[in-house]
Enzyme design. Structure first.
Site, PDB file in Angstrom:
ATOM      1  N   GLY A  13      -6.005  -6.962   3.554  1.00  0.00           N
ATOM      2  CA  GLY A  13      -5.459  -8.326   3.472  1.00  0.00           C
ATOM      3  C   GLY A  13      -6.288  -9.295   2.655  1.00  0.00           C
ATOM      4  O   GLY A  13      -6.386  -9.168   1.434  1.00  0.00           O
TER       5      GLY A  13
ATOM      6  N   GLU B  12      -4.697  -6.576  -4.824  1.00  0.00           N
ATOM      7  CA  GLU B  12      -5.751  -6.891  -3.847  1.00  0.00           C
ATOM      8  C   GLU B  12      -5.231  -6.955  -2.409  1.00  0.00           C
ATOM      9  O   GLU B  12      -5.899  -6.523  -1.471  1.00  0.00           O
ATOM     10  CB  GLU B  12      -6.400  -8.241  -4.221  1.00  0.00           C
TER      11      GLU B  12
ATOM     12  N   GLU C 174       3.356  -3.996  13.755  1.00  0.00           N
ATOM     13  CA  GLU C 174       4.760  -3.755  13.393  1.00  0.00           C
ATOM     14  C   GLU C 174       5.589  -3.528  14.662  1.00  0.00           C
ATOM     15  O   GLU C 174       5.056  -3.101  15.686  1.00  0.00           O
ATOM     16  CB  GLU C 174       4.850  -2.483  12.539  1.00  0.00           C
TER      17      GLU C 174
ATOM     18  N   LYS D 224      -4.059   3.154   2.750  1.00  0.00           N
ATOM     19  CA  LYS D 224      -5.052   2.243   2.157  1.00  0.00           C
ATOM     20  C   LYS D 224      -6.207   3.041   1.550  1.00  0.00           C
ATOM     21  O   LYS D 224      -6.755   2.660   0.522  1.00  0.00           O
ATOM     22  CB  LYS D 224      -5.543   1.258   3.223  1.00  0.00           C
TER      23      LYS D 224
ATOM     24  N   ASP E 231      -1.157   4.455   8.292  1.00  0.00           N
ATOM     25  CA  ASP E 231      -1.292   3.176   7.580  1.00  0.00           C
ATOM     26  C   ASP E 231      -2.681   3.098   6.934  1.00  0.00           C
ATOM     27  O   ASP E 231      -2.810   2.790   5.748  1.00  0.00           O
ATOM     28  CB  ASP E 231      -1.077   2.016   8.561  1.00  0.00           C
TER      29      ASP E 231
ATOM     30  N   VAL F   2      -4.912  -3.701   0.504  1.00  0.00           N
ATOM     31  CA  VAL F   2      -5.941  -3.129   1.384  1.00  0.00           C
ATOM     32  C   VAL F   2      -6.754  -4.272   1.998  1.00  0.00           C
ATOM     33  O   VAL F   2      -7.283  -5.113   1.269  1.00  0.00           O
ATOM     34  CB  VAL F   2      -6.901  -2.191   0.614  1.00  0.00           C
TER      35      VAL F   2
ATOM     36  N   LYS G 108       0.846  -1.222   0.000  1.00  0.00           N
ATOM     37  CA  LYS G 108       0.000   0.000   0.000  1.00  0.00           C
ATOM     38  C   LYS G 108       0.865   1.249   0.000  1.00  0.00           C
ATOM     39  O   LYS G 108       0.482   2.277  -0.558  1.00  0.00           O
ATOM     40  CB  LYS G 108      -0.939   0.004   1.214  1.00  0.00           C
TER      41      LYS G 108
ATOM     42  N   GLY H 280      -1.648 -10.672   7.834  1.00  0.00           N
ATOM     43  CA  GLY H 280      -1.155 -12.007   8.172  1.00  0.00           C
ATOM     44  C   GLY H 280      -0.777 -12.764   6.910  1.00  0.00           C
ATOM     45  O   GLY H 280      -1.244 -12.440   5.806  1.00  0.00           O
TER      46      GLY H 280
ATOM     47  N   GLY I 188       2.034 -11.050  16.096  1.00  0.00           N
ATOM     48  CA  GLY I 188       2.670 -10.913  14.784  1.00  0.00           C
ATOM     49  C   GLY I 188       1.946 -10.021  13.800  1.00  0.00           C
ATOM     50  O   GLY I 188       2.350  -9.929  12.647  1.00  0.00           O
TER      51      GLY I 188
HETATM   52  N1  LIG Z   1       2.556  -9.064   6.650  1.00  0.00           N
HETATM   53  C1  LIG Z   1       1.288  -8.793   6.407  1.00  0.00           C
HETATM   54  O1  LIG Z   1       0.387  -9.228   7.124  1.00  0.00           O
HETATM   55  C2  LIG Z   1       0.898  -7.933   5.236  1.00  0.00           C
HETATM   56  C3  LIG Z   1      -0.460  -7.645   4.997  1.00  0.00           C
HETATM   57  C4  LIG Z   1      -0.824  -6.878   3.876  1.00  0.00           C
HETATM   58  C5  LIG Z   1       0.163  -6.387   3.041  1.00  0.00           C
HETATM   59  N2  LIG Z   1       1.476  -6.659   3.330  1.00  0.00           N
HETATM   60  C6  LIG Z   1       2.486  -6.097   2.439  1.00  0.00           C
HETATM   61  O2  LIG Z   1       3.210  -7.155   1.834  1.00  0.00           O
HETATM   62  C7  LIG Z   1       4.567  -6.757   1.630  1.00  0.00           C
HETATM   63  C8  LIG Z   1       5.499  -7.776   2.310  1.00  0.00           C
HETATM   64  O3  LIG Z   1       5.223  -7.792   3.701  1.00  0.00           O
HETATM   65  P1  LIG Z   1       5.917  -8.854   4.672  1.00  0.00           P
HETATM   66  O4  LIG Z   1       5.221  -8.721   5.979  1.00  0.00           O
HETATM   67  O5  LIG Z   1       6.003 -10.175   4.009  1.00  0.00           O
HETATM   68  O6  LIG Z   1       7.374  -8.214   4.786  1.00  0.00           O
HETATM   69  P2  LIG Z   1       8.703  -8.897   5.392  1.00  0.00           P
HETATM   70  O7  LIG Z   1       8.340 -10.031   6.265  1.00  0.00           O
HETATM   71  O8  LIG Z   1       9.535  -7.789   5.930  1.00  0.00           O
HETATM   72  O9  LIG Z   1       9.403  -9.502   4.093  1.00  0.00           O
HETATM   73  C9  LIG Z   1      10.064  -8.732   3.128  1.00  0.00           C
HETATM   74  C10 LIG Z   1      11.249  -9.535   2.620  1.00  0.00           C
HETATM   75  O10 LIG Z   1      11.823  -8.841   1.518  1.00  0.00           O
HETATM   76  C11 LIG Z   1      13.229  -8.665   1.752  1.00  0.00           C
HETATM   77  N3  LIG Z   1      13.650  -7.399   1.152  1.00  0.00           N
HETATM   78  C12 LIG Z   1      13.114  -6.177   1.343  1.00  0.00           C
HETATM   79  N4  LIG Z   1      13.777  -5.244   0.638  1.00  0.00           N
HETATM   80  C13 LIG Z   1      14.762  -5.902  -0.014  1.00  0.00           C
HETATM   81  C14 LIG Z   1      15.776  -5.483  -0.898  1.00  0.00           C
HETATM   82  N5  LIG Z   1      15.924  -4.198  -1.253  1.00  0.00           N
HETATM   83  N6  LIG Z   1      16.613  -6.413  -1.381  1.00  0.00           N
HETATM   84  C15 LIG Z   1      16.492  -7.711  -1.037  1.00  0.00           C
HETATM   85  N7  LIG Z   1      15.546  -8.177  -0.195  1.00  0.00           N
HETATM   86  C16 LIG Z   1      14.681  -7.278   0.318  1.00  0.00           C
HETATM   87  C17 LIG Z   1      13.343  -8.629   3.257  1.00  0.00           C
HETATM   88  O11 LIG Z   1      14.661  -8.923   3.644  1.00  0.00           O
HETATM   89  P3  LIG Z   1      15.249  -8.258   5.011  1.00  0.00           P
HETATM   90  O12 LIG Z   1      14.393  -8.804   6.111  1.00  0.00           O
HETATM   91  O13 LIG Z   1      16.654  -8.688   5.031  1.00  0.00           O
HETATM   92  O14 LIG Z   1      15.064  -6.774   4.850  1.00  0.00           O
HETATM   93  C18 LIG Z   1      12.343  -9.693   3.679  1.00  0.00           C
HETATM   94  O15 LIG Z   1      12.870 -10.979   3.628  1.00  0.00           O
HETATM   95  C19 LIG Z   1       4.677  -5.333   2.224  1.00  0.00           C
HETATM   96  O16 LIG Z   1       4.512  -4.384   1.205  1.00  0.00           O
HETATM   97  C20 LIG Z   1       3.501  -5.261   3.185  1.00  0.00           C
HETATM   98  O17 LIG Z   1       3.026  -3.945   3.384  1.00  0.00           O
HETATM   99  C21 LIG Z   1       1.865  -7.423   4.387  1.00  0.00           C
END
Ligand SMILES: NC(=O)c1ccc[n+]([C@@H]2O[C@H](COP(=O)([O-])OP(=O)(O)OC[C@H]3O[C@@H](n4cnc5c(N)ncnc54)[C@H](OP(=O)(O)O)[C@@H]3O)[C@@H](O)[C@H]2O)c1
Length: 432
Positions: free
Chosen positions: A136, A131, A191, A206, A202, A134, A107, A308, A188
């Protein structure tokens, strides 16, 4: 084409689950699409370690640098699950300029680079889907885009941040905001740095994505009023429930006007009191909801898990399947129109307001507050002064009759400039 090649950037919470499901369910997806969805490359700083942990075969190329993958991988569809802004921006623009399809759940990227991303997709005949960005796992974007295409969306009211909803709803059970936040982090979904969640930014990102999807225009972050839940105290929650029959929720709202060629929108994110009988008041813990107001279908509410690994990867996989079907079917990309969005002020929006002040016990203090409200054209529906043992200041709760937001804000500013009123206070609009 009986194979569609997919590359995934970011093997964190969502990326790992997306890759796992892509592989575990490939037979099912092949049957549904009539073609194989083949994972050909992954990128992550820890790509080698993560690929090993996921049991990926050596035929899948590992990249440490996502941009390297965006430039070189022979994929038809790229998935951006990196998080952050600059690396995802470079990654996404590179893939789109190659004419490749892009799926993202980011987002922040969309809110801050909407015009660049949609422009690159349009200019290069590339597809983009988002999708997961916003609410999840709740399919709100596809519903807004497709299900109401014969209708007119008049506005939305959403609870789009699980952390703040968890804190507010647990607060009603007597859990302090600090303890609720710690628990949300342990579970989890909050943040490590919760500033964006608590401050409402945040949810605001969205809202930008939702406004862009409905109108084709870019609702820039920072261009509309955003306030968070920090000022909401246990005292406010108790007073709202026991005296007003209401619950506090962080509500993100859009109201659309204008027409298709010249769309207009007002946007606001603010802590809001909703009647206990309102569907948004029933939303507890980390759940998200979007109430959509339409011209023909009336009001509809979407409800579910807004974050999640499971819910978000469900949305990401749906995007992958939808775009894959379009590519395989040879459908032209449904380019997002580029519209200039007219931003209207929410100051004319009418609602009642709740205002809690800390007032020094001095003669005439309440009269000066009443004067400030009256001078701005806001009339008081109820006023309550709490008894506090031994305190020099006392909490005063005011409920107003319906008033324009602009008038209430003018009165609030003047009240807070009074020497008898402390700066710490809580103001919430009240939904009818
Ligand atoms: N988690 C949720 O529940 C959720 C829900 C809705 C949307 N999202 C969106 O989905 C996306 C991913 O979220 P996530 O929670 O999966 O994030 P995450 O757990 O932080 O995973 C991101 C991964 O990408 C790697 N990464 C980031 N920048 C990088 C770079 N420049 N070069 C190489 N590797 C890189 C990170 O490595 P490092 O850890 O080494 O930086 C990490 O392994 C985000 O945009 C988030 O807003 C997440």
């Amino acid at each position: 084409m009986n194979v569609l090649n997919v590359a995934v950037a970011g093997l964190g919470t969502v990326g790992r689950e997306t890759v796992r499901l892509l592989r575990a369910r490939r037979a099912e997806f092949k049957e549904r699409l009539g073609a194989e969805l083949r994972l050909v490359a992954v990128a992550d700083r820890g790509a080698i370690r993560e690929a090993r942990a996921l049991g990926l075969p050596s035929s899948i190329t590992r990249y440490r640098d996502p941009l390297d993958m965006a430039r070189r991988a022979e994929a038809d569809l790229f998935v951006e699950l990196l998080g952050g802004l600059e690396a995802p921006r470079r990654f996404s623009l590179t893939t789109l300029r190659r004419g490749k399809a892009l799926v993202t759940a980011n987002k922040r990227l969309l809110a801050h680079a909407w015009a660049d991303i949609m422009g690159a997709a349009r200019d290069n005949g590339a597809r983009v889907a988002f999708e997961g960005s916003v609410a999840g796992g709740i399919p709100v974007l596809r519903a807004l885009e497709l299900s109401f295409s014969g209708d007119r969306v008049l506005g939305v009211d959403g609870i789009l941040n699980g952390t703040t909803n968890y804190i507010l709803s647990q607060g009603e059970e007597g859990v302090t905001p600090e303890a609720a936040l710690r628990e949300a982090q342990r579970l989890g979904f909050a943040e490590k740095d919760p500033t964006m969640d608590l401050s409402g930014h945040d949810a605001a990102q969205k809202l930008s994505v939702l406004a862009g999807l409905v109108t084709g225009g870019w609702l820039k972050p920072g261009a509309f009023p955003v306030s968070g839940i920090e000022p909401v105290s246990a005292r406010d929650l108790t007073f709202a429930r026991e005296r007003l029959g209401m619950a506090a929720r962080l509500v993100a709202s859009l109201r659309f006007s204008g027409n298709t060629e010249a769309p207009a929108v007002s946007a606001v994110v603010a802590p809001t009191l909703v009647p206990l009988s309102h569907p948004l008041a029933a939303l507890r813990l980390q759940y998200n909801a979007l109430l959509v107001h339409t011209a023909s279908a009336g009001d509809l509410m979407f409800y579910g898990q807004g974050a999640g690994a499971g819910p978000t990867s469900s949305a990401v996989l749906a995007d992958i399947l939808v775009l894959s079907r379009d590519i395989l079917g040879g459908l032209p990309p449904a380019a997002m129109a580029a519209r200039k969005l007219i931003l209207t002020s929410p100051d004319d929006t009418i609602s009642s307001y709740y205002l809690r002040l800390e007032v020094f016990d001095r003669p005439g203090a309440l009269a000066r507050i009443a004067d400030a409200l009256a001078d701005a054209g806001v009339s008081i529906a109820a006023i309550h002064q709490e008894q506090v043992a031994g305190g020099r200041s006392v909490p005063v709760m005011i409920v107003t009759h319906p008033a324009a937001r602009g008038r209430f804000e003018k009165a609030r500013k003047r009240i807070l400039s009074l020497a008898s009123v402390k700066p710490a206070h809580c103001a919430m609009r009240m939904m009818a």
